[in-house]
Motif scaffolding. Structure first.
Motif, PDB file in Angstrom:
ATOM      1  N   ALA A  96       0.823  -1.211   0.000  1.00 31.15           N
ATOM      2  CA  ALA A  96       0.000   0.000   0.000  1.00 31.15           C
ATOM      3  C   ALA A  96       0.856   1.260   0.000  1.00 31.15           C
ATOM      4  O   ALA A  96       0.478   2.279  -0.578  1.00 31.15           O
ATOM      5  CB  ALA A  96      -0.935  -0.002   1.218  1.00 31.15           C
ATOM      6  N   LEU A  97       2.021   1.196   0.625  1.00 33.11           N
ATOM      7  CA  LEU A  97       2.913   2.356   0.665  1.00 33.11           C
ATOM      8  C   LEU A  97       3.591   2.613  -0.672  1.00 33.11           C
ATOM      9  O   LEU A  97       3.930   3.759  -0.990  1.00 33.11           O
ATOM     10  CB  LEU A  97       3.986   2.154   1.743  1.00 33.11           C
ATOM     11  N   THR A  98       3.776   1.567  -1.468  1.00 32.35           N
ATOM     12  CA  THR A  98       4.551   1.716  -2.707  1.00 32.35           C
ATOM     13  C   THR A  98       3.721   1.624  -3.979  1.00 32.35           C
ATOM     14  O   THR A  98       4.260   1.811  -5.068  1.00 32.35           O
ATOM     15  CB  THR A  98       5.660   0.639  -2.781  1.00 32.35           C
ATOM     16  N   VAL A  99       2.417   1.363  -3.869  1.00 35.18           N
ATOM     17  CA  VAL A  99       1.606   1.192  -5.065  1.00 35.18           C
ATOM     18  C   VAL A  99       1.650   2.459  -5.922  1.00 35.18           C
ATOM     19  O   VAL A  99       1.508   3.576  -5.431  1.00 35.18           O
ATOM     20  CB  VAL A  99       0.146   0.832  -4.692  1.00 35.18           C
ATOM     21  N   ASN A 100       1.959   2.277  -7.205  1.00 29.64           N
ATOM     22  CA  ASN A 100       2.029   3.384  -8.173  1.00 29.64           C
ATOM     23  C   ASN A 100       3.089   4.426  -7.824  1.00 29.64           C
ATOM     24  O   ASN A 100       2.964   5.593  -8.205  1.00 29.64           O
ATOM     25  CB  ASN A 100       0.669   4.073  -8.314  1.00 29.64           C
TER      26      ASN A 100
ATOM     27  N   ASP B  97      -6.586  -0.374 -14.201  1.00 31.60           N
ATOM     28  CA  ASP B  97      -5.905  -1.657 -14.113  1.00 31.60           C
ATOM     29  C   ASP B  97      -4.418  -1.430 -14.399  1.00 31.60           C
ATOM     30  O   ASP B  97      -4.048  -1.001 -15.485  1.00 31.60           O
ATOM     31  CB  ASP B  97      -6.493  -2.634 -15.136  1.00 31.60           C
ATOM     32  N   PRO B  98      -3.531  -1.709 -13.426  1.00 29.99           N
ATOM     33  CA  PRO B  98      -2.102  -1.409 -13.607  1.00 29.99           C
ATOM     34  C   PRO B  98      -1.310  -2.524 -14.280  1.00 29.99           C
ATOM     35  O   PRO B  98      -0.088  -2.417 -14.402  1.00 29.99           O
ATOM     36  CB  PRO B  98      -1.630  -1.219 -12.167  1.00 29.99           C
ATOM     37  N   SER B  99      -1.974  -3.583 -14.737  1.00 33.07           N
ATOM     38  CA  SER B  99      -1.249  -4.758 -15.220  1.00 33.07           C
ATOM     39  C   SER B  99      -0.379  -4.472 -16.439  1.00 33.07           C
ATOM     40  O   SER B  99       0.619  -5.156 -16.670  1.00 33.07           O
ATOM     41  CB  SER B  99      -2.225  -5.892 -15.541  1.00 33.07           C
ATOM     42  N   SER B 100      -0.756  -3.467 -17.230  1.00 30.09           N
ATOM     43  CA  SER B 100       0.032  -3.156 -18.427  1.00 30.09           C
ATOM     44  C   SER B 100       1.056  -2.049 -18.191  1.00 30.09           C
ATOM     45  O   SER B 100       1.814  -1.700 -19.106  1.00 30.09           O
ATOM     46  CB  SER B 100      -0.896  -2.732 -19.571  1.00 30.09           C
ATOM     47  N   CYS B 101       1.102  -1.516 -16.979  1.00 28.45           N
ATOM     48  CA  CYS B 101       2.041  -0.430 -16.686  1.00 28.45           C
ATOM     49  C   CYS B 101       3.459  -0.980 -16.535  1.00 28.45           C
ATOM     50  O   CYS B 101       3.656  -2.045 -15.933  1.00 28.45           O
ATOM     51  CB  CYS B 101       1.639   0.287 -15.405  1.00 28.45           C
ATOM     52  N   PRO B 102       4.457  -0.278 -17.047  1.00 26.61           N
ATOM     53  CA  PRO B 102       5.844  -0.728 -16.855  1.00 26.61           C
ATOM     54  C   PRO B 102       6.270  -0.556 -15.405  1.00 26.61           C
ATOM     55  O   PRO B 102       5.718   0.266 -14.667  1.00 26.61           O
ATOM     56  CB  PRO B 102       6.640   0.195 -17.783  1.00 26.61           C
TER      57      PRO B 102
ATOM     58  N   TYR C 132       3.991  -5.676  -5.894  1.00 25.88           N
ATOM     59  CA  TYR C 132       3.618  -6.848  -6.676  1.00 25.88           C
ATOM     60  C   TYR C 132       3.890  -8.153  -5.925  1.00 25.88           C
ATOM     61  O   TYR C 132       3.762  -9.231  -6.491  1.00 25.88           O
ATOM     62  CB  TYR C 132       4.397  -6.875  -7.990  1.00 25.88           C
ATOM     63  N   GLY C 133       4.304  -8.042  -4.655  1.00 30.76           N
ATOM     64  CA  GLY C 133       4.565  -9.227  -3.857  1.00 30.76           C
ATOM     65  C   GLY C 133       6.003  -9.680  -3.844  1.00 30.76           C
ATOM     66  O   GLY C 133       6.313 -10.745  -3.305  1.00 30.76           O
ATOM     67  N   PHE C 134       6.920  -8.900  -4.423  1.00 30.64           N
ATOM     68  CA  PHE C 134       8.337  -9.243  -4.402  1.00 30.64           C
ATOM     69  C   PHE C 134       9.001  -8.615  -3.183  1.00 30.64           C
ATOM     70  O   PHE C 134       8.796  -7.433  -2.904  1.00 30.64           O
ATOM     71  CB  PHE C 134       9.031  -8.767  -5.675  1.00 30.64           C
ATOM     72  N   ARG C 135       9.826  -9.390  -2.489  1.00 30.94           N
ATOM     73  CA  ARG C 135      10.438  -8.917  -1.250  1.00 30.94           C
ATOM     74  C   ARG C 135      11.887  -8.460  -1.437  1.00 30.94           C
ATOM     75  O   ARG C 135      12.329  -7.524  -0.788  1.00 30.94           O
ATOM     76  CB  ARG C 135      10.407 -10.026  -0.192  1.00 30.94           C
TER      77      ARG C 135
END
Length: 314
Positions: free
Chosen positions: A130-134, A179-184, A208-211
């Motif tokens: 939530a802190l890093t989205v977009n 929908d952000p799925s196509s965003c780089p 995106y779930g990467f740690r």
């Protein structure tokens, strides 16, 4: 530095419990290439130094690169925690996606960024998403000078790279929102001069779930199934580079509220820049693993206190 396991001395082959502290806990670039070097005593360590020197220096620089990545992520998360501008109302994970519900906000609305709403979640990974989205654009600008300052002692080339991620274990999505799925996805490519190593610094991958924040280039592309690459560009951003560009776009500066909101964000960025210029020293990367952890925690606490103060405060 004492080790908890017994192995062979790298110089004489006797039982050894001392590990070289200079290169301990360095990250692997290739599997198994960062294993610890042990000695039975100080004399053997000194005698073995001519053989170990080159590898030790390389691993020390790798470790500094990893610690830089951890400090950068801590700085970004702390900044967003203190200067949060999304009116979140609910956080939920459903069908593998993290949905971040927000109140719609008109372009005529003046808003005051504030602390992240911690009451919405106690889950660390959900909170970081939530802190890093977009926030790729913000991260690249905000952390530019800090990145260069921390890596000044490591010969390297820094570039910005936009990627299409084919694999996203837990994508975060704002609702309502596109929908952000196509965003780089934007990352920093670090090429270490003379070492033949290229790393990826991924400071917002947690959306995106990467740690992992530091990953060898080839492994990063494989694990995230990146199908295409764009040509990297030099990483020369300042803390307000994106805001300087936004200020030239009529649709982002049409209303008084938009201009005021941009100005408030600018003041927060300059406050962060002041902290980097006056409080951050390369020594934050030095010391044992425990000492570095303590320094990172102190860094976070100092940055929080700094951002809490009004502009011009001491």
């Amino acid at each position: 530095m004492a080790s908890t396991s017994v192995t062979e001395c790298a110089h004489c082959g006797a039982a050894a419990t001392l590990q070289c502290a200079g290169c301990r806990d360095a990250p692997e670039y290739q599997p198994g290439d960062a294993g610890g070097v042990h000695y039975c005593g100080r004399d053997c360590q000194i005698s073995h130094w001519p053989s170990h020197k080159s590898r030790c220096i390389n691993l020390r620089r790798r470790r500094k690169l990893l610690r830089t990545a951890l400090i950068l992520k801590a700085a970004l998360l702390t900044y967003r925690e203190m200067v949060y501008d999304i009116p979140l109302t609910k956080i939920e994970r459903r069908d593998g996606t993290l949905y971040l519900h927000q109140r719609p906000r008109a372009p005529t609305t003046v808003f005051q960024p504030g602390p992240f709403p911690d009451h919405l979640t106690t889950h660390v990974e959900h909170r970081e998403a939530a802190l890093t989205v977009n926030q790729c654009t913000l991260a690249m600008a905000l952390l530019g000078p800090l990145t260069r300052k921390l890596l000044a002692g490591i010969a390297s080339t820094l570039e910005v790279l936009d990627l299409q991620l084919g694999r996203r274990p837990m994508p975060a999505r704002l609702i309502p929102g596109p929908d952000p799925s196509s965003c780089p996805h934007t990352v920093i490519q670090v090429s270490r001069s003379g070492a033949g190593e290229t790393w990826i610094l991924d400071l917002t991958g947690c959306q995106y779930g990467f740690r992992d924040v530091l990953v060898p280039y080839d492994r990063y592309l494989a694990d995230r199934a990146c199908p295409s690459l764009q040509r990297p560009v030099p990483y020369d951003a300042t803390e307000t580079k994106d805001l300087d560009y936004f200020a030239t776009l009529p649709f982002l500066t049409h209303t008084r509220a938009q201009r005021e909101n941009l100005n408030r964000e600018r003041q927060s960025r300059l406050r962060f820049a002041e902290f980097v210029n006056t409080r951050v020293r390369a020594e934050v990367l030095e010391g044992s693993t425990v000492e570095f952890q303590q320094k990172r925690e102190a860094f976070t606490s100092m940055l929080k206190r700094h951002l809490e103060k009004p502009p011009g405060g001491n």
